[in-house]
Write an enzyme that holds these catalytic residues in place. Structure first.
Site, short mmCIF file in Angstrom:
data_model
loop_
_atom_site.label_atom_id
_atom_site.label_comp_id
_atom_site.label_asym_id
_atom_site.label_seq_id
_atom_site.Cartn_x
_atom_site.Cartn_y
_atom_site.Cartn_z
N MET A 43 13.95 44.38 65.90
CA MET A 43 13.93 45.22 67.10
C MET A 43 14.86 46.40 66.90
O MET A 43 16.05 46.22 66.63
CB MET A 43 14.39 44.42 68.32
CG MET A 43 13.43 43.34 68.75
SD MET A 43 14.17 42.27 70.00
CE MET A 43 15.18 41.23 68.95
N ILE A 53 19.12 36.76 66.41
CA ILE A 53 20.17 37.21 65.48
C ILE A 53 20.71 38.56 65.92
O ILE A 53 19.97 39.51 66.12
CB ILE A 53 19.61 37.33 64.05
CG1 ILE A 53 19.01 35.99 63.59
CG2 ILE A 53 20.69 37.78 63.08
CD1 ILE A 53 18.21 36.08 62.33
N GLY A 71 20.08 46.14 69.59
CA GLY A 71 19.62 46.05 68.20
C GLY A 71 19.74 44.67 67.59
O GLY A 71 20.80 44.07 67.66
N SER A 72 18.68 44.13 67.00
CA SER A 72 18.72 42.74 66.56
C SER A 72 17.40 42.34 65.92
O SER A 72 16.53 43.16 65.69
CB SER A 72 19.01 41.84 67.76
OG SER A 72 18.16 42.22 68.83
N ARG A 73 17.27 41.02 65.68
CA ARG A 73 16.00 40.50 65.18
C ARG A 73 15.84 39.05 65.60
O ARG A 73 16.81 38.37 65.96
CB ARG A 73 15.92 40.69 63.67
CG ARG A 73 16.22 39.48 62.84
CD ARG A 73 16.09 39.78 61.36
NE ARG A 73 16.04 38.56 60.59
CZ ARG A 73 16.56 38.43 59.38
NH1 ARG A 73 17.16 39.44 58.80
NH2 ARG A 73 16.46 37.29 58.74
#
Length: 218
Positions: free
Chosen positions: A99, A157, A187-189
């Site tokens: 993301m 994460i 911001g991440s995944r």
């Protein structure tokens, strides 16, 4: 009408207060018109960025126990068989969705079922696409179970900018596919770990839409 996620309410209120104060102070303390306008435009831009980050669009999920929907909006950056060391301790099919700061950051349940495991891990803030981010960054690990897929695992994460992961999954709770499972700030995944042999409907580089797009099926 634009909806905002409850995790952003406090930040949005603070951002509005700071924006109004900044605009008024620029008018009061500065004399050069173009500098005043430039500062005010920057403040409004900053406010818009905050608002778009915490947006929470309503999504209609077609409930189906034989499908896995994307848990988040973003881009598919990993598809591979890997060893999952925390819960399964065997090989699984990993699908990772990255993301960017402009994506919707709501996490949604990928399938209906029961929460079997939910654990928070403090950690580092490596960039989200770093190979070690899945095991060394701040993260949560959640396992869901239903009759069709058995157990699947997803991992929120944190990235280099994300400093707080919100996870609503509680062990023993019955959950519904597509509903709100949490939020990751800035911001991440998300990594999904599926049974080997699961049929995927996505490929590397695909952009997916959380809560509605089917990414795997039995």
């Amino acid at each position: 009408m634009i909806r905002f996620h409850k995790e952003g309410y406090k930040i949005i209120v603070i951002a509005f207060i700071l924006a109004i104060a900044g605009i008024l102070l620029a008018e009061k303390l500065l004399e050069t018109n173009w500098i005043i306008k430039s500062i005010q435009v920057f403040i409004v831009f900053f406010l818009v960025v905050i608002l778009q980050f915490f947006r929470n669009p309503k999504r209609l999920t077609n409930l189906d126990e034989t499908t896995i929907v994307a848990p988040v909006d973003g881009k598919v950056v990993v598809i591979e068989e890997v060893e999952e060391p925390e819960y399964f301790k065997d090989k699984r099919l990993q699908v990772s969705i990255f993301m960017s700061p402009i994506n919707v950051h709501v996490t949604r349940y990928a399938m209906s079922g029961v929460v079997k495991y939910s654990k928070y891990h403090p950690g580092k803030y490596l960039v989200a696409w770093h190979p070690k981010a899945s095991t060394e960054n701040e993260r949560t690990t959640i396992v869901l179970e239903n009759a069709s897929f058995g157990e699947i695992l997803y991992r929120q994460i944190a990235g280099a900018l994300a400093k707080r992961i919100v996870n609503y999954a509680k062990e023993g709770e019955e959950i519904i596919q597509g509903t709100d499972a949490g939020f990751i700030k800035f911001g991440s995944r998300v990594d999904l770990f599926l049974p080997l042999g699961t049929k995927l409907n996505v490929k590397l580089g695909d952009k997916v839409k959380g809560g509605t797009q089917v990414i795997a099926q039995k």
